[in-house]
Design a protein around this motif. Structure first.
Motif, PDB file in Angstrom:
ATOM      1  N   LEU A 159       0.793  -1.237   0.000  1.00 14.36           N
ATOM      2  CA  LEU A 159       0.000   0.000   0.000  1.00 14.36           C
ATOM      3  C   LEU A 159       0.825   1.286   0.000  1.00 14.36           C
ATOM      4  O   LEU A 159       0.549   2.186  -0.817  1.00 14.36           O
ATOM      5  N   PRO A 160       1.837   1.461   0.868  1.00 19.79           N
ATOM      6  CA  PRO A 160       2.547   2.747   0.870  1.00 19.79           C
ATOM      7  C   PRO A 160       3.165   3.108  -0.480  1.00 19.79           C
ATOM      8  O   PRO A 160       3.016   4.246  -0.961  1.00 19.79           O
ATOM      9  N   GLU A 161       3.836   2.161  -1.097  1.00 18.70           N
ATOM     10  CA  GLU A 161       4.464   2.452  -2.397  1.00 18.70           C
ATOM     11  C   GLU A 161       3.414   2.810  -3.440  1.00 18.70           C
ATOM     12  O   GLU A 161       3.612   3.723  -4.262  1.00 18.70           O
ATOM     13  N   ALA A 162       2.271   2.124  -3.415  1.00 17.96           N
ATOM     14  CA  ALA A 162       1.194   2.438  -4.364  1.00 17.96           C
ATOM     15  C   ALA A 162       0.647   3.836  -4.118  1.00 17.96           C
ATOM     16  O   ALA A 162       0.327   4.568  -5.064  1.00 17.96           O
ATOM     17  N   VAL A 163       0.537   4.227  -2.844  1.00 15.13           N
ATOM     18  CA  VAL A 163       0.083   5.585  -2.517  1.00 15.13           C
ATOM     19  C   VAL A 163       1.054   6.612  -3.069  1.00 15.13           C
ATOM     20  O   VAL A 163       0.654   7.613  -3.690  1.00 15.13           O
ATOM     21  N   PHE A 164       2.350   6.391  -2.847  1.00 18.54           N
ATOM     22  CA  PHE A 164       3.355   7.352  -3.327  1.00 18.54           C
ATOM     23  C   PHE A 164       3.384   7.442  -4.848  1.00 18.54           C
ATOM     24  O   PHE A 164       3.552   8.526  -5.414  1.00 18.54           O
ATOM     25  N   LYS A 165       3.200   6.322  -5.531  1.00 23.36           N
ATOM     26  CA  LYS A 165       3.322   6.291  -6.988  1.00 23.36           C
ATOM     27  C   LYS A 165       2.071   6.772  -7.713  1.00 23.36           C
ATOM     28  O   LYS A 165       2.163   7.393  -8.779  1.00 23.36           O
ATOM     29  N   HIS A 166       0.890   6.480  -7.136  1.00 23.57           N
ATOM     30  CA  HIS A 166      -0.343   6.643  -7.914  1.00 23.57           C
ATOM     31  C   HIS A 166      -1.350   7.614  -7.309  1.00 23.57           C
ATOM     32  O   HIS A 166      -2.475   7.731  -7.815  1.00 23.57           O
ATOM     33  N   THR A 167      -0.991   8.323  -6.236  1.00 20.81           N
ATOM     34  CA  THR A 167      -1.899   9.322  -5.657  1.00 20.81           C
ATOM     35  C   THR A 167      -1.090  10.573  -5.309  1.00 20.81           C
ATOM     36  O   THR A 167       0.145  10.562  -5.360  1.00 20.81           O
ATOM     37  N   ASN A 168      -1.796  11.623  -4.930  1.00 19.72           N
ATOM     38  CA  ASN A 168      -1.094  12.816  -4.424  1.00 19.72           C
ATOM     39  C   ASN A 168      -1.185  12.892  -2.903  1.00 19.72           C
ATOM     40  O   ASN A 168      -1.121  13.963  -2.316  1.00 19.72           O
ATOM     41  N   PHE A 169      -1.345  11.733  -2.274  1.00 19.56           N
ATOM     42  CA  PHE A 169      -1.364  11.632  -0.817  1.00 19.56           C
ATOM     43  C   PHE A 169       0.017  11.219  -0.293  1.00 19.56           C
ATOM     44  O   PHE A 169       0.763  10.512  -0.978  1.00 19.56           O
ATOM     45  N   GLY A 170       0.317  11.656   0.944  1.00 19.29           N
ATOM     46  CA  GLY A 170       1.448  11.138   1.697  1.00 19.29           C
ATOM     47  C   GLY A 170       0.933  10.512   2.972  1.00 19.29           C
ATOM     48  O   GLY A 170      -0.245  10.144   3.068  1.00 19.29           O
ATOM     49  N   PHE A 171       1.805  10.410   3.964  1.00 22.12           N
ATOM     50  CA  PHE A 171       1.407   9.863   5.263  1.00 22.12           C
ATOM     51  C   PHE A 171       1.835  10.832   6.358  1.00 22.12           C
ATOM     52  O   PHE A 171       2.917  11.406   6.301  1.00 22.12           O
ATOM     53  N   SER A 172       0.982  11.000   7.361  1.00 24.84           N
ATOM     54  CA  SER A 172       1.274  11.897   8.483  1.00 24.84           C
ATOM     55  C   SER A 172       0.753  11.293   9.772  1.00 24.84           C
ATOM     56  O   SER A 172      -0.139  10.440   9.765  1.00 24.84           O
ATOM     57  N   THR A 173       1.286  11.777  10.876  1.00 25.09           N
ATOM     58  CA  THR A 173       0.767  11.438  12.187  1.00 25.09           C
ATOM     59  C   THR A 173      -0.293  12.468  12.569  1.00 25.09           C
ATOM     60  O   THR A 173      -0.362  13.550  11.974  1.00 25.09           O
ATOM     61  N   PRO A 174      -1.126  12.174  13.569  1.00 26.05           N
ATOM     62  CA  PRO A 174      -2.140  13.147  13.982  1.00 26.05           C
ATOM     63  C   PRO A 174      -1.555  14.513  14.357  1.00 26.05           C
ATOM     64  O   PRO A 174      -2.110  15.556  14.000  1.00 26.05           O
ATOM     65  N   SER A 175      -0.440  14.530  15.068  1.00 22.79           N
ATOM     66  CA  SER A 175       0.165  15.813  15.450  1.00 22.79           C
ATOM     67  C   SER A 175       0.547  16.629  14.221  1.00 22.79           C
ATOM     68  O   SER A 175       0.360  17.851  14.192  1.00 22.79           O
ATOM     69  N   GLU A 176       1.099  15.956  13.220  1.00 26.88           N
ATOM     70  CA  GLU A 176       1.482  16.661  11.989  1.00 26.88           C
ATOM     71  C   GLU A 176       0.262  17.204  11.263  1.00 26.88           C
ATOM     72  O   GLU A 176       0.276  18.336  10.753  1.00 26.88           O
ATOM     73  N   VAL A 177      -0.806  16.427  11.226  1.00 31.79           N
ATOM     74  CA  VAL A 177      -2.037  16.895  10.586  1.00 31.79           C
ATOM     75  C   VAL A 177      -2.564  18.129  11.308  1.00 31.79           C
ATOM     76  O   VAL A 177      -2.922  19.143  10.674  1.00 31.79           O
ATOM     77  N   ILE A 178      -2.603  18.057  12.625  1.00 31.03           N
ATOM     78  CA  ILE A 178      -3.139  19.165  13.415  1.00 31.03           C
ATOM     79  C   ILE A 178      -2.308  20.431  13.228  1.00 31.03           C
ATOM     80  O   ILE A 178      -2.840  21.546  13.152  1.00 31.03           O
TER      81      ILE A 178
END
Length: 402
Positions: free
Chosen positions: A264-283
């Motif tokens: 899943l992570p590699e597919a997200v990086f390659k095929h979407t404009n999403f990354g990954f964050s923790t709740p603190s980073e989102v806030i």
């Protein structure tokens, strides 16, 4: 910033041993050590150890771009120390990467927020101390209440304790036409940001992944990526919240759940404009769009997303009320054994086992319960509680005489 927030709840209760009426006043040890050890060792082999190894592999492979978040109940951490130190070490290695956020919750995985502000705050402090002890001084900044239970008032209590954010359910009856894929804020104290679970996409993984009657079975990475890409560009945050035991325990390795997560992570990086964050980073990075109004508590359980999994029938309400009638006396004793038992008796699972909902969610409740019926759960709990009352009153009487 378009981002995915992966959050995993990790919890195991201290299950009660069979406790008969005739044990009251005679046997003061309530916990089924054999069952508790057996369960945590089984789940360690099926879920905790292999999934922790996989997450460490993904974090190292993606050089800090892949991140996840955990909340460990105090009862879970106590059992790791007692029965599974190898699992504790594997979690410590994950946290040491700097790509894993830890959240605070109530130590006993309790429903105290619904009953006692003082007990709630005390359990949160106890949980803070345990996290700090086990994870090299770590201090969480975001809160997760037991079972994602949240209301405006609970959020305000959490804000008063110094947290900048809280996680809860993106319940349909609260959101209406609104999307869970934004950051919201508490309606009483707007300084507290509220992150809402996207229950459809979360539950596709947590509950429907291996369901062969599901119209979208099998769930592949490509299919999931297509659903992510269908999220409108204005929606910034996809919160995927689930029990950690989803991986290997609820969804067995044979279903392909580990392979799905590995890809899943590699597919997200390659095929979407999403990354990954923790709740603190989102806030910190994503502004809140509006307050969210939750006058009546919600949770992440069952179809109703309310409190009826734990409270609402006569069995649950009687046990819950009887338990919290003891709060002042228990605290007066300052007895460590009584305080430990008081803590573990508050765990929400005990009330969950007493649930009498046998329709849409009955199978889920029976899966998690060690009892044959909710009535067996109630009788066993009340027998234990009767003995606990005798111990507490005896201790208080002794202190008064002294």
């Amino acid at each position: 910033m378009r981002t995915i927030c992966f959050y995993f709840q990790v919890h195991q209760p201290y299950r009660l041993k069979p406790y008969r009426f005739f044990d009251i006043g005679e046997d003061h040890y309530y916990w089924d050590d054999f069952l508790n050890r057996s369960v945590i060792r089984k789940v360690a082999q099926k879920c905790y150890l292999p999934m922790n190894a996989l997450l460490l592999e993904l974090i190292q492979k993606h050089h800090g771009a892949f991140k996840v978040t955990f909340s460990f109940s105090g009862t879970f951490m106590d059992q790791l120390e007692a029965y599974a130190p190898d699992v504790l070490e594997s979690f410590q290695r994950l946290v040491a990467t700097g790509q894993v956020e830890l959240l605070n919750e109530t130590y006993g995985h309790s429903l105290a927020a619904l009953k006692s502000k003082e007990e709630f705050a005390g359990m949160v402090k106890q949980h803070q101390d345990k996290i700090k002890q086990l994870f090299n001084g770590y201090q969480p900044k975001v809160f997760r209440n037991t079972e994602l239970i949240y209301s405006d008032k609970i959020g305000a209590m959490v804000a008063d304790l110094g947290y900048k954010g809280i996680l809860t359910e993106g319940a349909k009856h609260v959101l209406g036409w609104k999307s869970p894929n934004y950051v919201y804020q508490n309606s009483i104290n707007p300084d507290l940001k509220v992150l809402l679970k996207n229950f459809r996409l979360s539950d596709d993984i947590a509950f429907r992944f291996s369901n062969k009657t599901w119209e979208d079975y099998p769930l592949t990475t490509d299919k999931f990526i297509n659903w992510i890409n269908a999220i409108p560009q204005s929606e910034q945050v996809l919160n995927l919240f689930m029990d950690y035991e989803t991986f290997g325990e609820h969804q067995w390795a044979e279903t392909g759940i580990f392979d799905f997560m590995r890809a899943l992570p590699e597919a997200v990086f390659k095929h979407t404009n999403f990354g990954f964050s923790t709740p603190s980073e989102v806030i910190d990075k994503v502004p809140a769009v509006s307050p969210i109004h939750v006058p009546i508590p919600i949770s992440w359980a069952d179809e109703e997303r309310d409190l009826t999994a734990w409270l609402g029938n006569d069995l649950q309400d009687e046990a819950f009320d009887r338990l919290y009638e003891l709060e002042a006396m228990v605290k007066k004793t300052k007895d460590p054994d009584l305080m430990r038992d008081w803590n573990y008796l508050q765990t929400s699972d005990h009330f969950y086992y007493m649930c009498t909902k046998f329709f849409s969610d009955g199978d889920i409740h029976s899966y998690f319960s060690p009892y044959d019926t909710p009535y067996d759960a109630f009788i066993n709990y009340m027998n234990v509680l009767s003995d606990f009352v005798l111990r507490v009153k005896g201790k208080v009487k002794g202190l008064e005489k002294a």
